[in-house]
Design a protein around this motif. Structure first.
Motif, PDB file in Angstrom:
ATOM      1  N   SER A   2      34.166  50.732  34.734  1.00  0.00           N
ATOM      2  CA  SER A   2      34.319  50.117  35.895  1.00  0.00           C
ATOM      3  C   SER A   2      35.495  49.307  35.904  1.00  0.00           C
ATOM      4  O   SER A   2      36.005  49.219  34.662  1.00  0.00           O
ATOM      5  CB  SER A   2      33.273  48.994  36.142  1.00  0.00           C
ATOM      6  OG  SER A   2      33.420  47.893  35.251  1.00  0.00           O
ATOM      7  N   LEU A   3      36.025  48.966  37.154  1.00  0.00           N
ATOM      8  CA  LEU A   3      37.335  48.262  37.147  1.00  0.00           C
ATOM      9  C   LEU A   3      37.372  46.765  36.433  1.00  0.00           C
ATOM     10  O   LEU A   3      38.199  46.507  35.716  1.00  0.00           O
ATOM     11  CB  LEU A   3      37.621  47.850  38.764  1.00  0.00           C
ATOM     12  CG  LEU A   3      39.080  47.373  38.797  1.00  0.00           C
ATOM     13  CD1 LEU A   3      40.400  47.760  38.106  1.00  0.00           C
ATOM     14  CD2 LEU A   3      39.143  46.847  40.172  1.00  0.00           C
ATOM     15  N   LEU A   4      36.065  46.202  36.556  1.00  0.00           N
ATOM     16  CA  LEU A   4      36.080  45.027  35.795  1.00  0.00           C
ATOM     17  C   LEU A   4      35.924  45.021  34.297  1.00  0.00           C
ATOM     18  O   LEU A   4      36.956  44.345  33.487  1.00  0.00           O
ATOM     19  CB  LEU A   4      34.726  44.492  36.191  1.00  0.00           C
ATOM     20  CG  LEU A   4      34.306  42.905  35.404  1.00  0.00           C
ATOM     21  CD1 LEU A   4      35.339  41.811  35.643  1.00  0.00           C
ATOM     22  CD2 LEU A   4      33.037  42.569  35.792  1.00  0.00           C
ATOM     23  N   LYS A   5      35.509  46.140  33.762  1.00  0.00           N
ATOM     24  CA  LYS A   5      35.572  46.587  32.354  1.00  0.00           C
ATOM     25  C   LYS A   5      37.079  47.004  31.932  1.00  0.00           C
ATOM     26  O   LYS A   5      37.410  46.417  30.829  1.00  0.00           O
ATOM     27  CB  LYS A   5      34.671  47.259  31.670  1.00  0.00           C
ATOM     28  CG  LYS A   5      33.040  46.774  31.814  1.00  0.00           C
ATOM     29  CD  LYS A   5      31.960  47.978  31.495  1.00  0.00           C
ATOM     30  CE  LYS A   5      30.466  47.487  31.558  1.00  0.00           C
ATOM     31  NZ  LYS A   5      29.590  48.478  31.001  1.00  0.00           N
ATOM     32  N   GLN A   6      37.600  47.653  32.725  1.00  0.00           N
ATOM     33  CA  GLN A   6      38.829  47.916  32.254  1.00  0.00           C
ATOM     34  C   GLN A   6      39.916  46.941  32.068  1.00  0.00           C
ATOM     35  O   GLN A   6      40.560  46.794  31.507  1.00  0.00           O
ATOM     36  CB  GLN A   6      39.716  49.033  33.450  1.00  0.00           C
ATOM     37  CG  GLN A   6      38.788  50.444  33.414  1.00  0.00           C
ATOM     38  CD  GLN A   6      39.397  51.280  34.691  1.00  0.00           C
ATOM     39  OE1 GLN A   6      40.286  51.085  35.286  1.00  0.00           O
ATOM     40  NE2 GLN A   6      38.581  52.260  35.029  1.00  0.00           N
ATOM     41  N   THR A   7      39.558  45.877  33.303  1.00  0.00           N
ATOM     42  CA  THR A   7      40.565  44.735  33.329  1.00  0.00           C
ATOM     43  C   THR A   7      40.425  43.823  32.103  1.00  0.00           C
ATOM     44  O   THR A   7      41.302  43.306  31.438  1.00  0.00           O
ATOM     45  CB  THR A   7      40.081  44.025  34.501  1.00  0.00           C
ATOM     46  OG1 THR A   7      40.412  44.909  35.628  1.00  0.00           O
ATOM     47  CG2 THR A   7      41.290  42.731  34.753  1.00  0.00           C
ATOM     48  N   SER A  10      41.921  45.253  28.998  1.00  0.00           N
ATOM     49  CA  SER A  10      43.302  45.381  29.041  1.00  0.00           C
ATOM     50  C   SER A  10      43.998  43.902  28.588  1.00  0.00           C
ATOM     51  O   SER A  10      45.110  43.677  28.511  1.00  0.00           O
ATOM     52  CB  SER A  10      43.747  45.590  30.265  1.00  0.00           C
ATOM     53  OG  SER A  10      43.594  44.910  31.358  1.00  0.00           O
ATOM     54  N   ARG A 153      31.359  43.746  42.712  1.00  0.00           N
ATOM     55  CA  ARG A 153      32.039  44.195  44.100  1.00  0.00           C
ATOM     56  C   ARG A 153      32.953  43.021  44.092  1.00  0.00           C
ATOM     57  O   ARG A 153      34.267  43.193  44.451  1.00  0.00           O
ATOM     58  CB  ARG A 153      31.065  44.469  45.017  1.00  0.00           C
ATOM     59  CG  ARG A 153      30.743  45.982  44.604  1.00  0.00           C
ATOM     60  CD  ARG A 153      29.643  46.028  45.958  1.00  0.00           C
ATOM     61  NE  ARG A 153      30.007  46.119  47.355  1.00  0.00           N
ATOM     62  CZ  ARG A 153      29.511  45.900  48.402  1.00  0.00           C
ATOM     63  NH1 ARG A 153      27.986  45.548  48.197  1.00  0.00           N
ATOM     64  NH2 ARG A 153      29.841  45.865  49.522  1.00  0.00           N
ATOM     65  N   GLU A 156      35.516  42.304  41.571  1.00  0.00           N
ATOM     66  CA  GLU A 156      36.584  43.422  41.700  1.00  0.00           C
ATOM     67  C   GLU A 156      37.619  43.262  42.732  1.00  0.00           C
ATOM     68  O   GLU A 156      38.663  43.922  42.756  1.00  0.00           O
ATOM     69  CB  GLU A 156      36.000  44.861  41.446  1.00  0.00           C
ATOM     70  CG  GLU A 156      35.287  45.215  40.319  1.00  0.00           C
ATOM     71  CD  GLU A 156      34.665  46.494  39.914  1.00  0.00           C
ATOM     72  OE1 GLU A 156      34.820  47.257  41.007  1.00  0.00           O
ATOM     73  OE2 GLU A 156      34.455  46.744  38.939  1.00  0.00           O
ATOM     74  N   ILE A 159      39.922  41.151  41.532  1.00  0.00           N
ATOM     75  CA  ILE A 159      40.900  41.796  40.627  1.00  0.00           C
ATOM     76  C   ILE A 159      41.920  42.917  41.417  1.00  0.00           C
ATOM     77  O   ILE A 159      43.199  42.896  41.034  1.00  0.00           O
ATOM     78  CB  ILE A 159      40.173  42.760  39.625  1.00  0.00           C
ATOM     79  CG1 ILE A 159      39.447  41.724  38.630  1.00  0.00           C
ATOM     80  CG2 ILE A 159      41.032  43.819  38.878  1.00  0.00           C
ATOM     81  CD1 ILE A 159      38.400  42.821  37.900  1.00  0.00           C
ATOM     82  N   GLU A 160      41.386  43.263  42.172  1.00  0.00           N
ATOM     83  CA  GLU A 160      42.370  44.226  43.143  1.00  0.00           C
ATOM     84  C   GLU A 160      43.511  43.535  43.978  1.00  0.00           C
ATOM     85  O   GLU A 160      44.672  44.031  43.929  1.00  0.00           O
ATOM     86  CB  GLU A 160      41.470  45.075  44.092  1.00  0.00           C
ATOM     87  CG  GLU A 160      40.720  46.015  43.462  1.00  0.00           C
ATOM     88  CD  GLU A 160      39.759  46.692  44.430  1.00  0.00           C
ATOM     89  OE1 GLU A 160      39.230  46.105  45.560  1.00  0.00           O
ATOM     90  OE2 GLU A 160      38.713  47.594  43.949  1.00  0.00           O
ATOM     91  N   ARG A 163      46.155  42.639  41.595  1.00  0.00           N
ATOM     92  CA  ARG A 163      46.809  43.526  40.977  1.00  0.00           C
ATOM     93  C   ARG A 163      47.964  43.959  42.110  1.00  0.00           C
ATOM     94  O   ARG A 163      48.923  44.261  42.020  1.00  0.00           O
ATOM     95  CB  ARG A 163      46.104  44.995  41.112  1.00  0.00           C
ATOM     96  CG  ARG A 163      45.306  44.832  39.499  1.00  0.00           C
ATOM     97  CD  ARG A 163      44.768  46.307  39.164  1.00  0.00           C
ATOM     98  NE  ARG A 163      44.072  46.418  37.873  1.00  0.00           N
ATOM     99  CZ  ARG A 163      43.680  47.033  37.330  1.00  0.00           C
ATOM    100  NH1 ARG A 163      43.464  48.403  37.977  1.00  0.00           N
ATOM    101  NH2 ARG A 163      43.254  47.273  36.114  1.00  0.00           N
TER     102      ARG A 163
END
Length: 236
Positions: A2-7, A10, A153, A156, A159-160, A163
């Motif tokens: 997921s985007l959250l886990k990726q973030t 990182s 959601r 994220e 996060i979006e 970014r």
């Protein structure tokens, strides 16, 4: 992933060497060491987070996330829930305090509807980005305010937006939120995380009288009891 886990994956540890280098640069200037006080601490922290000993700054930006809270039904705010959508309009139109401050400091302002109860996306307000999770949260006196999926959601969306601002050149991002009754869930979360009693955390919000504050304390106390009991039941 997921985007959250990726973030989360990182995120790097702070760079202490960059902080030390920035500190050495500060101490080389014609001024008494530490004379800029808190500002010097912020510069060191900025360098450490960004791994940039030059402390080079880009543009600043402000992101304001607007949504409604179901607990407003319990009378914990001095104002009706309909004010949220009017504040959404006002912030985006440049009339709110944060709008004025952003202009004054030359920061870009991004206003995001994450879940205002009154949906204006069909005839969108100028300056509003619509990333709606729903028409506000549920009343957490009656159950969870959000489902796990809604929570993911919403995180994220944040996060979006961060970014997008970073991609546009922002290196400093201020984050805020607006929504009638927002200080009630904020107080409940802080109580849950710290164990501090509601009486020491709950405040007047936008101007509650003494009776309103007592009501708000009662609501937060009851919410903590309900959800602690639900967690205990789930663990048993």
């Amino acid at each position: 992933m997921s985007l959250l886990k990726q973030t989360i994956a990182s995120i790097l540890p702070v760079d202490n060497e960059a902080a030390w280098a920035a500190d050495a640069r500060l101490n080389s200037l014609t001024k008494p060491p530490g004379s800029l006080g808190r500002l010097e601490e912020l510069v060191r922290r900025y360098a450490a987070i960004r791994h940039d000993e030059s402390v080079k700054s880009g543009r600043g930006a402000i992101a304001v996330f607007v949504a409604d809270h179901g607990v407003a039904d319990e009378g914990v705010s001095a104002f009706p829930q309909a004010v949220t959508v009017e504040m959404l309009r006002n912030i985006a139109a440049g009339g709110a305090a944060i709008s004025v401050l952003a202009r004054r400091f030359g920061y870009s302002l991004k206003v995001v509807d994450v879940g205002v109860k009154i949906d204006t996306s069909a005839t969108p307000f100028n300056g509003v980005k619509y990333r709606r999770i729903g028409a506000g949260t549920s009343n957490f006196l009656e159950g969870p305010a959000m489902t796990p999926d809604e929570t993911m959601r919403a995180l994220e969306v944040g996060i979006e937006i961060a970014r997008e601002l970073a991609d546009s050149g922002a290196t400093l991002i201020g984050i805020g939120e607006m929504g009638i009754a927002n200080s009630t869930p904020a107080a409940a979360l802080l109580c849950a995380l710290t164990g501090i009693a509601p009486e020491s955390i709950v405040g007047r919000g936008t101007g509650l009288d003494d009776a309103g504050v007592r009501r708000k304390i009662e609501v937060v106390t009851r919410v903590l009891e309900i959800h602690h009991a639900a967690l205990a039941l789930g663990e048993s």
